[in-house]
Design a protein around this motif. Structure first.
Motif, short mmCIF file in Angstrom:
data_model
loop_
_atom_site.label_atom_id
_atom_site.label_comp_id
_atom_site.label_asym_id
_atom_site.label_seq_id
_atom_site.Cartn_x
_atom_site.Cartn_y
_atom_site.Cartn_z
N ASP A 12 62.36 -104.74 26.57
CA ASP A 12 63.19 -105.01 25.39
C ASP A 12 62.86 -106.35 24.77
O ASP A 12 62.91 -106.51 23.54
N PHE A 13 62.53 -107.33 25.60
CA PHE A 13 62.18 -108.66 25.09
C PHE A 13 60.91 -108.56 24.23
O PHE A 13 60.84 -109.15 23.14
N ILE A 14 59.91 -107.85 24.72
CA ILE A 14 58.66 -107.71 23.96
C ILE A 14 58.90 -106.93 22.66
O ILE A 14 58.37 -107.28 21.60
N ASP A 15 59.73 -105.88 22.72
CA ASP A 15 60.05 -105.14 21.51
C ASP A 15 60.73 -106.04 20.48
O ASP A 15 60.50 -105.92 19.26
N LEU A 16 61.58 -106.94 20.97
CA LEU A 16 62.26 -107.88 20.07
C LEU A 16 61.25 -108.85 19.45
O LEU A 16 61.33 -109.16 18.25
N GLU A 57 43.21 -102.34 21.80
CA GLU A 57 43.13 -103.29 22.91
C GLU A 57 44.37 -104.18 22.95
O GLU A 57 44.92 -104.45 24.03
N ALA A 58 44.81 -104.64 21.77
CA ALA A 58 46.02 -105.47 21.72
C ALA A 58 47.22 -104.70 22.22
O ALA A 58 48.04 -105.22 23.01
N ALA A 64 50.76 -103.54 29.05
CA ALA A 64 50.61 -103.97 30.44
C ALA A 64 51.59 -105.09 30.78
O ALA A 64 52.12 -105.15 31.90
N LEU A 65 51.85 -105.97 29.82
CA LEU A 65 52.77 -107.09 30.07
C LEU A 65 54.20 -106.61 30.30
O LEU A 65 54.99 -107.30 30.94
N LYS A 66 54.53 -105.42 29.79
CA LYS A 66 55.89 -104.89 29.98
C LYS A 66 56.18 -104.56 31.45
O LYS A 66 57.34 -104.37 31.82
N ASN A 67 55.15 -104.52 32.26
CA ASN A 67 55.33 -104.18 33.68
C ASN A 67 55.67 -105.39 34.54
O ASN A 67 55.92 -105.24 35.74
N ARG A 164 63.10 -120.94 26.71
CA ARG A 164 63.04 -120.47 28.09
C ARG A 164 61.71 -119.76 28.32
O ARG A 164 61.05 -119.29 27.39
N LEU A 165 61.34 -119.71 29.56
CA LEU A 165 60.08 -119.07 29.92
C LEU A 165 60.15 -117.58 29.60
O LEU A 165 61.12 -116.90 29.92
N TYR A 166 59.12 -117.08 28.94
CA TYR A 166 59.08 -115.66 28.58
C TYR A 166 59.12 -114.83 29.87
O TYR A 166 58.50 -115.16 30.88
N PRO A 167 59.85 -113.73 29.88
CA PRO A 167 60.13 -113.00 31.14
C PRO A 167 58.93 -112.30 31.75
O PRO A 167 59.02 -111.87 32.90
N TYR A 168 57.81 -112.16 31.00
CA TYR A 168 56.64 -111.49 31.56
C TYR A 168 55.59 -112.49 32.04
O TYR A 168 54.44 -112.11 32.30
N ALA A 169 55.99 -113.76 32.20
CA ALA A 169 55.06 -114.76 32.71
C ALA A 169 54.67 -114.42 34.15
O ALA A 169 55.45 -113.84 34.91
N ARG A 170 53.45 -114.80 34.53
CA ARG A 170 52.97 -114.56 35.89
C ARG A 170 52.59 -115.91 36.50
O ARG A 170 51.80 -116.67 35.93
N LEU A 171 53.16 -116.19 37.67
CA LEU A 171 52.84 -117.44 38.37
C LEU A 171 51.59 -117.29 39.22
O LEU A 171 50.95 -118.29 39.56
N ALA A 172 51.24 -116.07 39.60
CA ALA A 172 50.07 -115.82 40.44
C ALA A 172 49.51 -114.45 40.11
O ALA A 172 50.23 -113.56 39.63
#
Length: 347
Positions: A12-16, A57-58, A64-67, A164-172
């Protein structure tokens, strides 16, 4: 529990973000000369709009980020079980002429953010009665604390300003290797700055906190003495003195490879005729501070206590004098090398 507070889902965040992008919400940030950070999804939408990447591609990268949910990484890599240890020992004894008490306590705590706090306290109380109506008290209390901070709260991973940090961020990555996240500036700007000779501007949370060493020390000594003489069952006189001496220090070192140091060096760097000028030298940044306290208190008091059949009379009179002296100092050193303890001057 990073899942305790309800939060919009990544999908939902990405859709927004896509909806806001279609409404040209990010235009001012996209064209700003300060190059403020934009989330990876917005960056992909810009590349798609400008024809820098095929639409398919985009769309595939965004899907993929939605996962991903950064809270999973926070739970796995950022927070760890806390451990609290507490030990206490005390003994007391005495007789008519002498009574004594001794106690010791030691706390060793490690928080879920790897902040360690160690505290030692020692206390002794002694009461002497050399004469029938004379009582002498002597007490000493020592407290020593040492704290080393670890990681900051995950709210400190916010990007430009108060975002705030975007919810699909990856630390590793999938192998557990640390990854960089968007911090203050757009990725394209960071890549071009390196080509111009600036320091690497990337921010890798799982590595960056290791480049910071923050240590706090505090030692406090408190001495209490008292003299009490009982003239009769209703009347007594007291003299009391208290001395307190405390000393604290704080050392905060941002290593040469810390984001704080690299960011500050880069912010003040400038290109002059093709040459990069750095007013702030490359190296660590060391903040030191110290404070002292010295307190003296003296008190004289007369006590009256008379018990009648149905009434009681209590009265006291006295005077107290107290003096407190504090001093502190602080300073910052640039271009600091922890191995050889040297620093550099600032232009």
């Amino acid at each position: 529990d990073v899942f305790y507070h309800p939060q919009i889902s990544t999908s939902d965040f990405i859709d927004l973000e896509k909806t806001l992008f279609d409404k040209i919400y990010y235009k001012s940030q996209d064209t700003a000369y300060t190059r403020p950070a934009l989330s990876p999804v917005v960056e992909l939408l810009i590349k798609k709009r400008d024809g820098l990447i095929p639409d398919a591609e985009a769309d595939a990268q965004i899907a993929a980020l939605k996962n991903y949910d950064v809270r999973n990484d926070l739970q796995k890599y950022w927070y760890s079980p806390s451990v609290n240890q507490q030990y206490d020992l005390s003994f007391s004894g005495g007789a008519d002429k002498l009574a004594y008490l001794f106690s010791a306590g030691y706390n060793d705590n490690l928080s879920s953010l790897e902040t360690s706090n160690r505290r030692l306290s020692l206390r002794t109380e002694n009461t002497f009665r050399p004469l029938k109506n004379l009582e002498i008290n002597v007490g000493l209390l020592y407290t020593g604390t040492r704290e080393k901070t670890g990681k900051g709260n995950h709210a400190s991973l916010s990007t430009t300003g108060d975002k705030r940090l975007y919810p699909y961020a990856r630390l590793a990555d999938d192998n557990g290797d640390p990854l960089a996240i968007t911090k203050n500036y757009r990725n394209a700007f960071l890549e071009s700055s390196i080509n111009q000779g600036f320091l690497d501007w990337s921010y890798v949370p799982l590595e960056d906190y290791k480049e910071q060493k923050n240590t706090r020390n505090l030692a406090d000594l408190l001495l209490n003495t008292g003299l009490k003489y009982t003239l009769n069952p209703s009347f007594s006189a007291e003299l009391r003195y208290q001395l307190e001496q405390a000393q604290g220090s704080n050392s905060l070192l941002y290593g040469e490879n810390s984001y704080f140091s690299r960011n500050l060096v880069n912010q003040y760097s400038r290109l002059v005729s093709g040459t990069l000028n750095r007013p702030i030298p490359v190296g660590g940044i060391l903040d030191l501070s110290a404070n002292k306290l010295l307190s003296n208190s003296f008190r004289g008091q007369l006590n009256f206590n008379k018990q009648l059949d149905k009434h009681a009379i209590y009265a006291l009179a006295g005077a107290e004098s107290r003096r407190v002296k504090t001093s502190s100092n602080s300073g910052r050193t640039y271009g600091y090398d922890e191995q050889v303890l040297t620093s550099s001057v600032v232009d």
